[in-house]
Design an enzyme around this catalytic site. Structure first.
Site, PDB file in Angstrom:
ATOM      1  N   LYS A 107       0.828  -1.203   0.000  1.00 20.31           N
ATOM      2  CA  LYS A 107       0.000   0.000   0.000  1.00 20.31           C
ATOM      3  C   LYS A 107       0.866   1.257   0.000  1.00 20.31           C
ATOM      4  O   LYS A 107       0.680   2.157  -0.825  1.00 20.31           O
ATOM      5  CB  LYS A 107      -0.911   0.010   1.230  1.00 20.31           C
ATOM      6  CG  LYS A 107      -1.682   1.319   1.426  1.00 20.31           C
ATOM      7  CD  LYS A 107      -2.480   1.332   2.699  1.00 20.31           C
ATOM      8  CE  LYS A 107      -1.655   1.655   3.926  1.00 20.31           C
ATOM      9  NZ  LYS A 107      -1.534   3.120   4.161  1.00 20.31           N
ATOM     10  N   ASN A 108       1.820   1.332   0.926  1.00 23.95           N
ATOM     11  CA  ASN A 108       2.617   2.543   1.064  1.00 23.95           C
ATOM     12  C   ASN A 108       3.495   2.798  -0.149  1.00 23.95           C
ATOM     13  O   ASN A 108       3.796   3.951  -0.481  1.00 23.95           O
ATOM     14  CB  ASN A 108       3.460   2.471   2.337  1.00 23.95           C
ATOM     15  CG  ASN A 108       2.609   2.593   3.593  1.00 23.95           C
ATOM     16  OD1 ASN A 108       1.501   3.113   3.549  1.00 23.95           O
ATOM     17  ND2 ASN A 108       3.116   2.092   4.712  1.00 23.95           N
ATOM     18  N   CYS A 155      -3.599  13.377  12.845  1.00 26.65           N
ATOM     19  CA  CYS A 155      -3.652  11.937  12.632  1.00 26.65           C
ATOM     20  C   CYS A 155      -3.838  11.270  13.984  1.00 26.65           C
ATOM     21  O   CYS A 155      -3.316  11.740  14.999  1.00 26.65           O
ATOM     22  CB  CYS A 155      -2.370  11.446  11.970  1.00 26.65           C
ATOM     23  SG  CYS A 155      -2.284   9.665  11.763  1.00 26.65           S
ATOM     24  N   ARG A 209       2.531  13.998  12.927  1.00 26.02           N
ATOM     25  CA  ARG A 209       3.052  13.700  11.591  1.00 26.02           C
ATOM     26  C   ARG A 209       3.060  14.949  10.696  1.00 26.02           C
ATOM     27  O   ARG A 209       2.410  15.002   9.653  1.00 26.02           O
ATOM     28  CB  ARG A 209       2.232  12.583  10.931  1.00 26.02           C
ATOM     29  CG  ARG A 209       2.166  11.326  11.752  1.00 26.02           C
ATOM     30  CD  ARG A 209       1.214  10.294  11.198  1.00 26.02           C
ATOM     31  NE  ARG A 209       1.809   9.524  10.130  1.00 26.02           N
ATOM     32  CZ  ARG A 209       1.180   8.534   9.485  1.00 26.02           C
ATOM     33  NH1 ARG A 209      -0.048   8.225   9.809  1.00 26.02           N
ATOM     34  NH2 ARG A 209       1.774   7.873   8.536  1.00 26.02           N
ATOM     35  N   ASP A 234       4.875   0.092  12.194  1.00 27.61           N
ATOM     36  CA  ASP A 234       3.602  -0.415  11.691  1.00 27.61           C
ATOM     37  C   ASP A 234       3.352  -1.880  12.049  1.00 27.61           C
ATOM     38  O   ASP A 234       2.313  -2.437  11.696  1.00 27.61           O
ATOM     39  CB  ASP A 234       3.508  -0.246  10.170  1.00 27.61           C
ATOM     40  CG  ASP A 234       3.127   1.179   9.777  1.00 27.61           C
ATOM     41  OD1 ASP A 234       2.721   1.950  10.663  1.00 27.61           O
ATOM     42  OD2 ASP A 234       3.238   1.516   8.583  1.00 27.61           O
TER      43      ASP A 234
END
Length: 424
Positions: free
Chosen positions: A22-23, A118, A123, A308
């Site tokens: 995804k990233n 967030c 961030r 993550d």
């Protein structure tokens, strides 16, 4: 809103195919803005964040075609018709800021909404802006938008990141590809997603050296061409599914898995007593009998332990024999999953940027609520090992980063299903 119902106690055995990252894909898609020829991405994940980036690019004038049931994305940007990334789209996903560098580099102008806060921390985007200013961009922040111009083209420069930032490295890497002269990025992020983006840009004709190290050198070119590029394997999805047989027992082969993508994480798993081996098609993970061992975890930029995967690792360590300590050094406020795990019987004490987990012999199913993307899947992992039923609410977070998680786990013997809620 949908929820996920998990009935725990099933050992997992089988195979799980790991999707594209995804990233990585969220950085590769904006790279199409750098060329007037199409960029084709294969091995694309089918996720809500990808649909959000698609909507953003289409609002700028891109044509995005999803082929092979969404596994292949073709992004064409013959001309950027609108240089404004609107708040209504940007607020849904922080990666939207990645259109700033490419638009500025190609057309010398961009107006991009600030992404806002967030759930897992502030961030900020200050490093993105400082880096672009170093390349000669003129920035004006007003009414919640970044108004950026570079009418005489961006110019190469040396920029040292005061702290490692994946997103800012990606933005400057793309912007510098069309800048005049040489750009040197120091203290650059080293993540596999950075390497993947550099490889894609090189296929498009960019001149880049040093990706995967702390120093990246980019010699700007006049134009970039179209290309075809495969999205790298999702290392966070890989690590998550490596934890599934670790927490339930059993043996699962992760198709497409590569140890080099998750080396620090794999080392901690093995220290806890989980077996990991390479196969012809990926990685095999197994745990047979007995409790896992307690281990300590400290998150760090790549090649360190990924932030993550911290929430998912905590779920495993709730069942460890002994006391584990987790230290979060990337994001503040990233232990919001701890109270939800405690509802299932976990013993967790959070103290600032750290957490102490005292392992228990068993977890018990309970209704829990996802607070962010990685927290949501940590609760599913805990539910797989818990006695009874666990219902995870607010799984729209899950759909941002995990493709068909219930199908992949049920194929290995998990009792898991999605419950579709009807509006009142």
């Amino acid at each position: 809103m949908d929820s996920i119902l998990v009935r725990g106690g099933q050992r997992l055995n089988g195979r799980i195919s790991i999707s594209g990252a995804k990233n990585a894909c969220l950085a590769l898609m904006p790279a199409a803005l750098l060329s007037d020829e199409p960029l084709t991405l294969t091995n694309a994940p089918r996720l809500s964040d990808i649909r959000t980036m698609t909507a953003l690019l289409e609002s700028l004038g891109c044509e995005v075609a999803a082929l092979q049931q969404g596994r292949v994305l073709v992004v064409g940007t013959e001309a950027i018709r609108d240089h404004t990334a609107d708040y209504e789209i940007v607020r849904r996903m922080r990666a939207s800021i990645l259109v700033l560098g490419p638009m500025l580099a190609r057309d010398g102008q961009a107006v991009v909404s600030l992404p806002g806060g967030c759930a897992i921390g502030a961030r900020p985007v200050d490093l993105h802006l400082a880096g672009l200013e170093a390349l000669g961009a003129k920035l004006d922040l007003r009414d919640g938008y970044v108004h950026a111009t570079a009418p005489r083209r961006l110019r190469g420069a040396t920029f040292a990141f005061p702290t490692v930032s994946v997103g800012a490295t990606e933005n400057l890497l793309m912007a510098a590809s069309l800048a005049k002269g040489t750009t040197v990025l120091k203290n650059a992020a080293r993540e596999p997603e950075i390497v993947d983006l550099a490889q894609c840009l090189r296929r498009m004709g960019a001149q880049i050296e040093g990706e995967g190290t702390e120093t990246i050198v980019i010699d700007g070119v006049e134009r970039l061409r179209g290309a075809t590029h495969p999205v790298v394997t999702d290392r966070i999805e890989l690590g998550t599914y490596m934890l599934a047989p670790a927490i339930t027992g059993g043996e699962v082969e992760l198709i497409g898995g590569r140890r080099d993508l998750v080396a620090a994480f794999a080392d901690r798993l093995e220290a806890a007593g989980v077996e990991i081996s390479e196969t012809a098609e990926g990685l095999k993970v197994s745990r047979q009998n007995g409790r896992i061992r307690a281990v300590d975890v400290v998150t760090a930029p790549f090649p360190g332990f990924p932030t993550d995967l911290q929430a998912q690792m905590m779920a495993l360590l709730t069942l460890a024999d002994g006391v584990s300590h987790l230290e979060e050094r990337i994001f503040e406020n990233r232990f919001m999953h701890a109270p939800e795990l405690s509802r299932m019987g976990a013993k967790i004490e959070v103290h600032g940027g750290g957490a102490t987990v005292t392992g228990v012999e068993r977890l018990k199913g309970a209704p829990v609520m996802a607070t962010d993307l990685r927290a949501s899947v940590s609760l599913i992992l805990a539910g797989l090992a818990a006695e009874g039923e666990t219902r995870v609410a607010r799984v729209y977070h899950l759909d941002r980063g995990y493709e068909r998680v219930e199908e992949k786990l049920s194929a290995c013997g998990a009792s898991i299903e999605r419950i579709h809620e009807r509006a009142a």
